[in-house]
Scaffold this motif. Structure first.
Motif, PDB file in Angstrom:
ATOM      1  N   ARG A   1     -18.829 -45.096  10.400  1.00 34.01           N
ATOM      2  CA  ARG A   1     -18.768 -43.576  10.192  1.00 34.01           C
ATOM      3  C   ARG A   1     -19.489 -43.097   9.078  1.00 34.01           C
ATOM      4  NH1 ARG A   1     -15.442 -41.325  13.547  1.00 34.01           N
ATOM      5  NH2 ARG A   1     -16.024 -39.273  12.762  1.00 34.01           N
TER       6      ARG A   1
ATOM      7  N   ASP B   1      -8.218 -41.147  17.804  1.00 36.11           N
ATOM      8  CA  ASP B   1      -8.966 -40.300  17.183  1.00 36.11           C
ATOM      9  C   ASP B   1      -8.258 -39.405  16.071  1.00 36.11           C
ATOM     10  OD1 ASP B   1     -11.297 -40.987  18.736  1.00 36.11           O
ATOM     11  OD2 ASP B   1     -11.013 -39.393  20.067  1.00 36.11           O
TER      12      ASP B   1
ATOM     13  N   TYR C   1     -21.925 -42.353  18.132  1.00 36.49           N
ATOM     14  CA  TYR C   1     -20.764 -43.535  18.361  1.00 36.49           C
ATOM     15  C   TYR C   1     -21.010 -44.325  19.707  1.00 36.49           C
ATOM     16  CZ  TYR C   1     -18.894 -41.341  14.232  1.00 36.49           C
ATOM     17  OH  TYR C   1     -19.107 -40.859  12.891  1.00 36.49           O
ATOM     18  N   ARG C   2     -21.047 -43.595  20.626  1.00 43.51           N
ATOM     19  CA  ARG C   2     -21.410 -44.497  21.985  1.00 43.51           C
ATOM     20  C   ARG C   2     -22.310 -45.231  21.781  1.00 43.51           C
ATOM     21  NH1 ARG C   2     -18.891 -42.279  26.251  1.00 43.51           N
ATOM     22  NH2 ARG C   2     -17.382 -40.447  25.804  1.00 43.51           N
TER      23      ARG C   2
ATOM     24  N   VAL D   1     -15.155 -46.878  22.609  1.00 45.33           N
ATOM     25  CA  VAL D   1     -15.889 -46.156  21.506  1.00 45.33           C
ATOM     26  C   VAL D   1     -14.880 -45.588  20.533  1.00 45.33           C
ATOM     27  CG1 VAL D   1     -15.568 -43.996  22.848  1.00 45.33           C
ATOM     28  CG2 VAL D   1     -17.477 -44.329  21.007  1.00 45.33           C
ATOM     29  N   SER D   2     -13.537 -45.309  20.905  1.00 42.48           N
ATOM     30  CA  SER D   2     -12.658 -44.815  19.748  1.00 42.48           C
ATOM     31  C   SER D   2     -12.557 -46.060  18.699  1.00 42.48           C
ATOM     32  CB  SER D   2     -11.334 -44.735  20.434  1.00 42.48           C
ATOM     33  OG  SER D   2     -11.492 -43.251  20.973  1.00 42.48           O
TER      34      SER D   2
ATOM     35  N   ARG E   1      -7.071 -41.980  23.693  1.00 36.54           N
ATOM     36  CA  ARG E   1      -8.092 -41.619  22.726  1.00 36.54           C
ATOM     37  C   ARG E   1      -8.052 -40.623  21.987  1.00 36.54           C
ATOM     38  NH1 ARG E   1     -13.513 -40.592  26.238  1.00 36.54           N
ATOM     39  NH2 ARG E   1     -14.304 -39.563  23.880  1.00 36.54           N
TER      40      ARG E   1
ATOM     41  N   LYS F   1     -16.664 -28.922  24.688  1.00 40.09           N
ATOM     42  CA  LYS F   1     -17.408 -28.786  23.498  1.00 40.09           C
ATOM     43  C   LYS F   1     -18.839 -28.963  23.889  1.00 40.09           C
ATOM     44  CE  LYS F   1     -16.173 -32.418  21.456  1.00 40.09           C
ATOM     45  NZ  LYS F   1     -15.220 -33.313  22.071  1.00 40.09           N
TER      46      LYS F   1
ATOM     47  N   GLN G   1     -26.357 -37.859  10.536  1.00 38.69           N
ATOM     48  CA  GLN G   1     -25.867 -36.597  11.137  1.00 38.69           C
ATOM     49  C   GLN G   1     -26.103 -35.420  10.061  1.00 38.69           C
ATOM     50  OE1 GLN G   1     -21.842 -37.265  12.591  1.00 38.69           O
ATOM     51  NE2 GLN G   1     -22.551 -38.872  13.758  1.00 38.69           N
TER      52      GLN G   1
HETATM   53  O1   DC Z   1     -17.105 -36.603  22.178  1.00 41.72           O
HETATM   54  P1   DC Z   1     -17.432 -38.012  22.802  1.00 41.72           P
HETATM   55  O2   DC Z   1     -16.182 -38.579  23.930  1.00 41.72           O
HETATM   56  O3   DC Z   1     -18.484 -38.470  23.299  1.00 41.72           O
HETATM   57  O4   DC Z   1     -16.886 -39.090  21.590  1.00 41.72           O
HETATM   58  C1   DC Z   1     -16.875 -40.476  21.583  1.00 41.72           C
HETATM   59  C2   DC Z   1     -16.197 -41.013  20.473  1.00 41.72           C
HETATM   60  O5   DC Z   1     -16.931 -40.894  19.444  1.00 41.72           O
HETATM   61  C3   DC Z   1     -14.523 -40.608  20.519  1.00 41.72           C
HETATM   62  O6   DC Z   1     -13.741 -41.587  20.075  1.00 41.72           O
HETATM   63  C4   DC Z   1     -14.523 -39.433  19.214  1.00 41.72           C
HETATM   64  C5   DC Z   1     -15.803 -40.158  18.128  1.00 41.72           C
HETATM   65  N1   DC Z   1     -16.556 -39.126  17.438  1.00 41.72           N
HETATM   66  C6   DC Z   1     -16.204 -38.968  16.281  1.00 41.72           C
HETATM   67  O7   DC Z   1     -15.297 -39.931  15.849  1.00 41.72           O
HETATM   68  N2   DC Z   1     -16.760 -38.080  15.361  1.00 41.72           N
HETATM   69  C7   DC Z   1     -17.591 -37.494  15.809  1.00 41.72           C
HETATM   70  N3   DC Z   1     -18.243 -36.624  15.045  1.00 41.72           N
HETATM   71  C8   DC Z   1     -17.925 -37.592  17.247  1.00 41.72           C
HETATM   72  C9   DC Z   1     -17.414 -38.345  18.175  1.00 41.72           C
END
Ligand code: DC
Length: 229
Positions: free
Chosen positions: A118, A193, A44-45, A108-109, A189, A22, A125
């Motif tokens: 969120r 997720d 989130y990170r 992070v998850s 993950r 992505k 966002q």
């Molecule tokens: O895409 P990434 O690996 O950097 O995402 C990191 C974490 O954040 C992953 O566990 C999913 C979560 N995430 C989310 O829940 N909603 C989003 N819009 C973006 C990422």
């Protein structure tokens, strides 16, 4: 005579699982269109990194959610040519590479499953996304953050293929890693997720689903560009 005008979508949402490409595709698309690229996962990170840094228990939902509400996260165009897609700043500090650490990956998850986190991050966002001329990448952009997006793409690939790409990336950078460990973490993950209560990972009903298992980066990009145009 009717004038036929073709309009490029202003808000483009790209969702999909970890390591589905992505960010690579989204960044390329944003550069091609002259749009802002916004990888929402970095938010989130950033919260995960800050919680670990401050010694906050990752399993303490209330404390981590409070942190998300009070923290200023900025995502800005890349300020250095060191391979970054964008700058990630927390309370003014550049943590672009810190958010990619293994400890952040591992936690992070958990943080992204918290309702309070969120709510706080989705709001931020949404504000950025509504300005338009943007490619926004995440898990819930088309379903929750910006359901009114003009174009929604759900980029998918099998866990094995995604793990293989991560593995190749790390090896190409001269790093050391093992494929089985990467695959295990990708599957873990995905599970967290897609099974969380709030905004689980899934394609929006009106998203175009693109499976990239048999496609290379250029081929995926061509298909995405065709959808845009
Ligand atoms: O895409 P990434 O690996 O950097 O995402 C990191 C974490 O954040 C992953 O566990 C999913 C979560 N995430 C989310 O829940 N909603 C989003 N819009 C973006 C990422």
């Amino acid at each position: 005579m009717n004038k036929v005008t073709s309009q490029i979508p202003s808000i483009i949402a790209i969702d999909g699982p970890a390591a589905s490409g992505k960010s690579t595709i989204g960044l390329r698309l944003a550069k091609t269109l002259g749009y802002l690229f916004f990888d929402t996962g970095v938010m989130y990170r950033a919260i995960t990194w800050l919680a670990l840094q401050r010694g906050i228990d990752i399993h303490d939902e209330a404390a981590v959610s409070a942190l998300a509400e009070e923290t200023q996260i900025d995502v800005a165009p890349a300020s250095k040519p060191d391979g970054r897609a964008c700058d990630v700043l927390v309370n003014g500090q550049d943590i672009t590479w810190e958010v990619r650490s293994r400890s952040v990956d591992a936690n992070v998850s958990i943080v992204a499953a918290y309702g309070g986190v969120r709510r706080a991050l989705s709001q931020q966002q949404r504000r950025v996304g509504q300005r338009g001329n943007i490619v926004m990448v995440g898990r819930d952009i088309g379903t929750v953050v910006l359901p009114e997006a003009d174009l929604k793409i759900y980029l998918d690939a099998t866990a094995e293929e995604r793990a293989r790409r991560r593995y190749d990336e790390i090896i190409a950078r001269g790093g050391k890693t093992d494929y089985d460990g990467i695959l295990k973490r990708v599957i873990e993950r995905d599970h967290i997720d897609s099974t969380r209560d709030m905004a689980p990972l899934k394609a929006a009903e009106d998203a175009v689903v693109l499976n990239s298992d048999q496609l290379n980066e250029d081929q995926v990009f061509e298909r995405v560009l065709a959808l845009v145009k």
